[in-house]
Write a protein that holds these residues in place. Structure first.
Motif, PDB file in Angstrom:
ATOM      1  N   ILE A  85       0.847  -1.195   0.000  1.00 21.24           N
ATOM      2  CA  ILE A  85       0.000   0.000   0.000  1.00 21.24           C
ATOM      3  C   ILE A  85       0.879   1.241   0.000  1.00 21.24           C
ATOM      4  N   GLY A  86       0.600   2.162  -0.912  1.00 15.16           N
ATOM      5  CA  GLY A  86       1.271   3.459  -0.923  1.00 15.16           C
ATOM      6  C   GLY A  86       0.256   4.541  -0.601  1.00 15.16           C
ATOM      7  N   ARG A 100      -6.636   0.580  -7.358  1.00 16.61           N
ATOM      8  CA  ARG A 100      -6.221  -0.807  -7.136  1.00 16.61           C
ATOM      9  C   ARG A 100      -5.644  -1.476  -8.383  1.00 16.61           C
ATOM     10  N   ALA A 101      -4.563  -2.237  -8.184  1.00 16.00           N
ATOM     11  CA  ALA A 101      -3.983  -3.099  -9.215  1.00 16.00           C
ATOM     12  C   ALA A 101      -3.694  -4.452  -8.587  1.00 16.00           C
ATOM     13  N   VAL A 162      -4.746   9.855  -1.511  1.00 17.59           N
ATOM     14  CA  VAL A 162      -4.811   8.824  -2.547  1.00 17.59           C
ATOM     15  C   VAL A 162      -4.100   7.580  -2.027  1.00 17.59           C
ATOM     16  N   VAL A 163      -4.755   6.440  -2.106  1.00 16.54           N
ATOM     17  CA  VAL A 163      -4.193   5.178  -1.632  1.00 16.54           C
ATOM     18  C   VAL A 163      -3.970   4.257  -2.835  1.00 16.54           C
ATOM     19  N   PHE A 164      -2.717   3.861  -3.036  1.00 21.82           N
ATOM     20  CA  PHE A 164      -2.363   2.970  -4.137  1.00 21.82           C
ATOM     21  C   PHE A 164      -2.346   1.537  -3.594  1.00 21.82           C
ATOM     22  N   ILE A 165      -3.278   0.723  -4.073  1.00 24.16           N
ATOM     23  CA  ILE A 165      -3.478  -0.629  -3.551  1.00 24.16           C
ATOM     24  C   ILE A 165      -2.903  -1.645  -4.535  1.00 24.16           C
ATOM     25  N   PHE A 166      -1.820  -2.286  -4.170  1.00 27.21           N
ATOM     26  CA  PHE A 166      -1.236  -3.350  -4.983  1.00 27.21           C
ATOM     27  C   PHE A 166      -1.609  -4.674  -4.314  1.00 27.21           C
ATOM     28  N   GLN A 167      -2.585  -5.328  -4.907  1.00 30.26           N
ATOM     29  CA  GLN A 167      -3.244  -6.471  -4.277  1.00 30.26           C
ATOM     30  C   GLN A 167      -2.713  -7.809  -4.772  1.00 30.26           C
ATOM     31  N   VAL A 198     -13.238   3.460  -4.318  1.00 32.26           N
ATOM     32  CA  VAL A 198     -12.118   2.749  -4.933  1.00 32.26           C
ATOM     33  C   VAL A 198     -12.371   2.660  -6.437  1.00 32.26           C
ATOM     34  N   PHE A 199     -11.342   2.956  -7.223  1.00 32.08           N
ATOM     35  CA  PHE A 199     -11.384   2.772  -8.668  1.00 32.08           C
ATOM     36  C   PHE A 199     -10.496   1.585  -9.033  1.00 32.08           C
TER      37      PHE A 199
END
Length: 434
Positions: A85-86, A100-101, A162-167, A198-199
């Motif tokens: 998570i960033g 999310r990616a 902004v939250v960058f979600i690397f799942q 969330v996008f």
């Protein structure tokens, strides 16, 4: 100049300044996306050449975390096992937006003739298998890394967080393990960061570069698994009347299941699918076994239809079995819910999609009976998910290799649009539509 004229002039000037500032932000995004294109492609090719299976995305997570740290972001690792998570905090009040990616690859041997084709092998359920990004998750990671770079650079023009979600583990964790978006939600990611929306986006090998497909409401189906155990009475194959044959009962149940959708469901409302994927039972050709097991998948796009379908499956199987003197035990396991695009959010962000892609390139598609575990995020907060074109321009979609196959191919020219969409959605939602 009268006082009312002065006020009107100030309003006009203020509006013009805001419009100019917005245009400047959009121009910056376009220019930076173009400047980053080669780097995004480089990231994607490295990830493609070094794929990792679900819950085993160790090196992928390291690369992502290193990049986010280089941007000066707050970074969390080990989320839902291997997730990263960033967090970009603008210091200004506003909504918390998640992007999310997914990161995992599939147990598929690559057949595509490209210089960066995967040669990786790994253990999967006790077997040595080839590993390939056969669903485009490598492009998802690279596009989100690019969006993180650009959004960090225009931080002063954003609001909120902004939250960058690397799942990890979108394709499903290994047997006996938990993972994916479901585990992220259970660990409290959305609540901890007070995420408002969330996008998510997914590359598609059958949508032309430059286009996106989207739909309000149910975009992708819920995926449920069922197991039906048909219990009869074992006997010699030469004397079927001396027992109760679960094989013939199972065959009747297979046929009965197919009539549920075709004859009992209101298909003008939403599509539905019941498929039998596995039948097992018996040990010898001349022995009628005591038990046969059916296993399959259920796909629905409406919650009420999902509940109704489950009940009809139970009733159909148990009644058919009872008619022959057998017993059917039905278990249904809910795996992934419906991927639901919040209609209000879809309406709000429609102008953004059309501005970035061009109105004719935003295609309102039919629902997809495949499933996506992004649905677990959409179950918790308003969300929006769409497909980004990755098929070469001019190609017939019927000839494009589908996802999850050895020949799966993505035209990297489509990745820039994914980067721009993420950035523009954040800008518009946090500064204009909060």
């Amino acid at each position: 100049m009268k006082k009312t004229q002065v006020l009107l002039w100030c309003l006009i000037v203020g509006f013009a300044q805001k419009s100019l500032q917005a245009q400047t932000v959009y121009d910056q995004i376009d220019k930076q996306t173009l400047a980053l294109e080669a780097k995004v492609i480089e990231w994607r090719r490295d990830l493609h050449q070094n794929p990792e299976l679900s819950n085993r995305e160790f090196k992928t997570a390291e690369k992502v975390a290193a990049h986010l740290r280089s941007l000066g972001l707050e970074v969390r690792t080990g989320v839902a096992k291997t997730g990263v998570i960033g967090i970009l905090r603008t210091g200004k009040p506003g909504p918390v937006v998640g992007l999310r990616a997914d990161m995992d690859a599939l147990p598929v041997v690559e057949r595509v003739k490209i210089p960066f084709a995967s040669k990786v092998k790994a253990d999967y359920r006790g077997e040595d298998v080839g590993v390939m990004h056969a669903c485009g998750h490598d492009t998802h990671v690279a596009m989100l890394m690019g969006a993180a770079s650009i959004l960090t650079g225009i931080k002063s023009q954003l609001a909120g967080t902004v939250v960058f979600i690397f799942q990890p583990a979108e394709e499903g964790p290994p047997p006996g393990e938990t993972g994916g978006a479901k585990l992220m939600v259970e660990e409290g990611l959305l609540k901890d960061l007070k995420m408002n929306i969330v996008f998510g986006q997914h590359i598609s090998s059958i949508i032309e570069v430059g286009n996106i497909n989207i739909r309000p409401g149910g975009l992708m189906a819920a995926a449920d698994r069922y197991v039906i155990k048909v219990k009869g009475k074992q006997t010699h194959g030469s004397q079927p009347w001396s027992g109760i044959d679960p094989v013939t009962v199972a065959a009747q149940i297979v046929l009965g299941l197919q009539t549920i959708v075709s004859r009992q469901m209101e298909l003008t409302r939403e599509a539905a699918v019941i498929s039998v994927g596995k039948i097992s039972g018996g040990v010898r050709n001349n022995i009628i076994p005591e038990e046969v097991e059916l296993e399959g998948t259920i796909r629905t796009l409406d919650v009420d239809m999902q509940t109704d379908l489950h009940e009809r499956i139970r009733r159909t199987a148990t009644n058919i079995a009872e008619a022959s003197g057998a017993v059917a035990e039905v278990e249904i396991f809910k795996h992934v819910p419906i991927t639901f695009n919040n209609p209000e959010l879809f309406t709000k962000m429609g102008p953004t999609l059309k501005r970035v892609c061009g109105e004719d390139n935003v295609i309102i598609s039919r629902a997809v009976t495949g499933a996506e575990d992004f649905a677990f995020f959409a179950n918790e907060v308003p969300s929006m998910f769409y497909f980004v074109g990755g098929m070469p321009k001019g190609q017939d979609p019927k000839t494009a290799p589908p996802h999850h196959t050895p020949d799966f191919y993505v035209d990297e020219a489509g990745m820039g649009l994914g980067v721009r969409l993420f950035c523009n959605l954040v800008v518009d939602y946090t500064t204009k539509l909060k």
